[in-house]
Design an enzyme around this catalytic site. Structure first.
Site, PDB file in Angstrom:
ATOM      1  N   ASP A  92     -13.225 -11.642   4.134  1.00 33.67           N
ATOM      2  CA  ASP A  92     -12.806 -11.825   2.753  1.00 33.67           C
ATOM      3  C   ASP A  92     -11.329 -11.552   2.517  1.00 33.67           C
ATOM      4  O   ASP A  92     -10.924 -11.200   1.414  1.00 33.67           O
ATOM      5  CB  ASP A  92     -13.637 -10.914   1.846  1.00 33.67           C
ATOM      6  CG  ASP A  92     -13.685  -9.473   2.356  1.00 33.67           C
ATOM      7  OD1 ASP A  92     -12.737  -9.043   3.058  1.00 33.67           O
ATOM      8  OD2 ASP A  92     -14.683  -8.784   2.080  1.00 33.67           O
ATOM      9  N   GLU A 140     -19.614 -13.403   8.783  1.00 37.91           N
ATOM     10  CA  GLU A 140     -19.861 -12.350   7.796  1.00 37.91           C
ATOM     11  C   GLU A 140     -19.884 -12.940   6.388  1.00 37.91           C
ATOM     12  O   GLU A 140     -19.222 -12.468   5.472  1.00 37.91           O
ATOM     13  CB  GLU A 140     -18.838 -11.215   7.907  1.00 37.91           C
ATOM     14  CG  GLU A 140     -19.325  -9.932   7.240  1.00 37.91           C
ATOM     15  CD  GLU A 140     -18.318  -8.796   7.320  1.00 37.91           C
ATOM     16  OE1 GLU A 140     -18.719  -7.715   7.763  1.00 37.91           O
ATOM     17  OE2 GLU A 140     -17.145  -8.986   6.930  1.00 37.91           O
ATOM     18  N   GLU A 198     -11.007  -9.065  -2.719  1.00 38.51           N
ATOM     19  CA  GLU A 198     -11.911  -9.562  -1.681  1.00 38.51           C
ATOM     20  C   GLU A 198     -13.155 -10.260  -2.240  1.00 38.51           C
ATOM     21  O   GLU A 198     -13.639 -11.237  -1.659  1.00 38.51           O
ATOM     22  CB  GLU A 198     -12.324  -8.420  -0.755  1.00 38.51           C
ATOM     23  CG  GLU A 198     -11.225  -7.927   0.165  1.00 38.51           C
ATOM     24  CD  GLU A 198     -10.267  -6.936  -0.469  1.00 38.51           C
ATOM     25  OE1 GLU A 198      -9.331  -6.477   0.218  1.00 38.51           O
ATOM     26  OE2 GLU A 198     -10.451  -6.618  -1.674  1.00 38.51           O
ATOM     27  N   HIS A 232      -8.300   3.566   1.716  1.00 38.10           N
ATOM     28  CA  HIS A 232      -7.166   2.654   1.525  1.00 38.10           C
ATOM     29  C   HIS A 232      -7.382   1.633   0.419  1.00 38.10           C
ATOM     30  O   HIS A 232      -6.502   0.829   0.147  1.00 38.10           O
ATOM     31  CB  HIS A 232      -6.884   1.889   2.826  1.00 38.10           C
ATOM     32  CG  HIS A 232      -7.958   0.898   3.169  1.00 38.10           C
ATOM     33  ND1 HIS A 232      -9.108   1.246   3.828  1.00 38.10           N
ATOM     34  CD2 HIS A 232      -8.050  -0.429   2.928  1.00 38.10           C
ATOM     35  CE1 HIS A 232      -9.864   0.177   3.986  1.00 38.10           C
ATOM     36  NE2 HIS A 232      -9.256  -0.851   3.441  1.00 38.10           N
ATOM     37  N   ARG A 256      -7.467  -0.650  -2.757  1.00 39.68           N
ATOM     38  CA  ARG A 256      -6.557  -0.783  -3.894  1.00 39.68           C
ATOM     39  C   ARG A 256      -7.152  -0.215  -5.175  1.00 39.68           C
ATOM     40  O   ARG A 256      -6.449   0.385  -5.982  1.00 39.68           O
ATOM     41  CB  ARG A 256      -6.219  -2.270  -4.122  1.00 39.68           C
ATOM     42  CG  ARG A 256      -5.263  -2.885  -3.126  1.00 39.68           C
ATOM     43  CD  ARG A 256      -4.893  -4.300  -3.582  1.00 39.68           C
ATOM     44  NE  ARG A 256      -3.976  -4.953  -2.666  1.00 39.68           N
ATOM     45  CZ  ARG A 256      -4.349  -5.718  -1.651  1.00 39.68           C
ATOM     46  NH1 ARG A 256      -5.641  -5.904  -1.429  1.00 39.68           N
ATOM     47  NH2 ARG A 256      -3.467  -6.280  -0.867  1.00 39.68           N
ATOM     48  N   HIS A 280      -3.675   5.733   6.022  1.00 37.06           N
ATOM     49  CA  HIS A 280      -3.199   4.352   5.909  1.00 37.06           C
ATOM     50  C   HIS A 280      -1.705   4.334   5.625  1.00 37.06           C
ATOM     51  O   HIS A 280      -1.159   5.243   4.999  1.00 37.06           O
ATOM     52  CB  HIS A 280      -3.961   3.645   4.782  1.00 37.06           C
ATOM     53  CG  HIS A 280      -3.877   2.152   4.829  1.00 37.06           C
ATOM     54  ND1 HIS A 280      -2.835   1.448   4.271  1.00 37.06           N
ATOM     55  CD2 HIS A 280      -4.705   1.218   5.367  1.00 37.06           C
ATOM     56  CE1 HIS A 280      -3.026   0.159   4.444  1.00 37.06           C
ATOM     57  NE2 HIS A 280      -4.152  -0.013   5.119  1.00 37.06           N
TER      58      HIS A 280
END
Length: 374
Positions: free
Chosen positions: A99, A121, A135, A216, A218, A248
């Site tokens: 994604d 996936e 995503e 990590h 957003r 990260h």
């Protein structure tokens, strides 16, 4: 004799590379395919680590990573760059995974050229276009384009059918991340030095239970990250526990974690790990705290409970099976759930021994057979 099908596999990030190198290995070894590889280098350094350990040598490297680029600027560069590669290669299939912006733009560029897309996936859905962001929309776009949907689980396959994707194009293959994990743990068993860089931390925290942490996302930037840091700080105060946290590179993560956790005796803030060392961290940890998608799949394969620091997950199979639990980013809840696992052997055993729903390590071969038959 029938000419081999030309397969162009497109990816740009470390997670994509991990989940696609088992398939690339299978395609390269099969005379039915002419395997070609294009990387966008959406994540440069972390991507290169996986390419090196897996032995994958790209035929095309767009090297598109620039500091602080916006999503729209990145998408535009991906679309034109990947399109040019497809015009040169003229593949029969374009394979994308997951994604990312690279996967979405790769599917779009293939669609503009009427090239068939295989989505590895496929079918993950959270039901909220802003969690995870961007995503959730990326994978829905790919789902509207792909001619072959390789769903990791029946739950993912059913999500696609509910969106009116043709059932004949949807196949449950398992998740190639388990193929990759089996491959790398086998390599480490034969070549221990591949993951020897954590030996000092193993010695430093000998006798303590390791809590592995990754964060990590957003949507957790800001208050979410601060709450996660607070929870980790509280857990690290336990005399019987220690935290290993590969931090990260994003400054929205680094600044918060360094300020809250830097210098604590029972916390090791370390640089992002290459794939062998991350597999070793999973293996040596008692439990994982994460907001990552891939860790939800990988840790259960090694019998490690996962507390998912997100409000939603596109991988509900782990929650249903009992290998993972959604805990959000509330510091008190994270601490309470982790404490329960550390203090209650029965609760820990129930999660550690739960069946991993994400695959058996033979997914890449199934996908190759689907491509050959299409």
């Amino acid at each position: 004799m029938t000419a081999p099908q030309r397969i162009l596999t497109v990816f740009g990030t470390r997670p994509e590379a991990i989940k696609l190198f088992p398939l690339i290995h299978v395609l390269e070894a099969d005379a039915r395919f002419d395997s070609r590889v294009c990387v966008s280098a959406q994540h440069r350094g972390m991507l290169d680590q996986v390419l090196e350990i897996s032995g994958v040598v790209p035929h095309h490297d767009l090297d598109l990573m620039t500091p602080d680029q916006t999503l729209d600027a990145l998408t535009a560069r991906l679309l034109t760059g990947l399109g040019a590669v497809m015009d040169e290669e003229r593949p029969d299939w374009v394979v994308v995974q997951g994604d990312t912006a690279t996967a979405m733009a790769g599917a779009m560029a293939a669609y503009y050229r009427k090239i068939r897309v295989a989505h590895v996936e496929a079918g993950l859905r959270s039901g909220n276009i802003y969690h995870p962001w961007p995503e959730e929309v990326n994978r829905k776009v790919i789902g509207a384009i792909a001619a072959l949907h390789c769903a990791p689980t029946e739950t993912a396959a059913e999500a696609l059918r509910r969106e009116n994707v043709a059932p004949s194009t949807v196949h449950v293959t398992g998740n190639t991340v388990i193929d990759a994990l089996h491959w790398i743990t086998g390599r480490i068993a034969r070549e221990p030095n591949l993951a020897g860089g954590l030996a000092n931390l193993e010695a430093r925290f000998a006798g303590k239970r390791i809590i592995g942490v990754t964060s990590h996302r957003r949507e957790n930037f800001g208050g979410g990250m601060e709450a996660i840091a607070q929870a980790v700080r509280t857990l690290a105060a336990r005399p019987d526990a220690a935290v290993i946290f590969p931090v990260h590179l994003n400054p929205n993560v680094r600044q918060v974690m360094n300020e809250a956790l830097g210098g604590l005796e029972n916390v090791a803030l370390i640089e992002p790990l290459d794939y062998p060392h991350f597999a070793r961290l999973l293996d040596m940890s008692t439990l994982m705290l994460t907001d990552s998608g891939g860790v939800q799949e990988e840790a259960p394969a090694l019998g490690k409970p996962v507390l998912v620091m997100r409000e939603t997950t596109e991988r509900p199979e782990g929650v249903i099976a009992g290998t993972a639990r959604l805990v959000g980013t509330d510091a008190e809840r994270i601490v309470a759930e982790a404490t329960r696992l550390l203090d209650d052997p029965d609760a820990y055993s129930a999660m550690a021994r739960a069946h991993n729903p994400f695959g058996d390590g033979r997914s890449a071969g199934r996908i190759a057979e689907l491509l050959a038959a299409a």
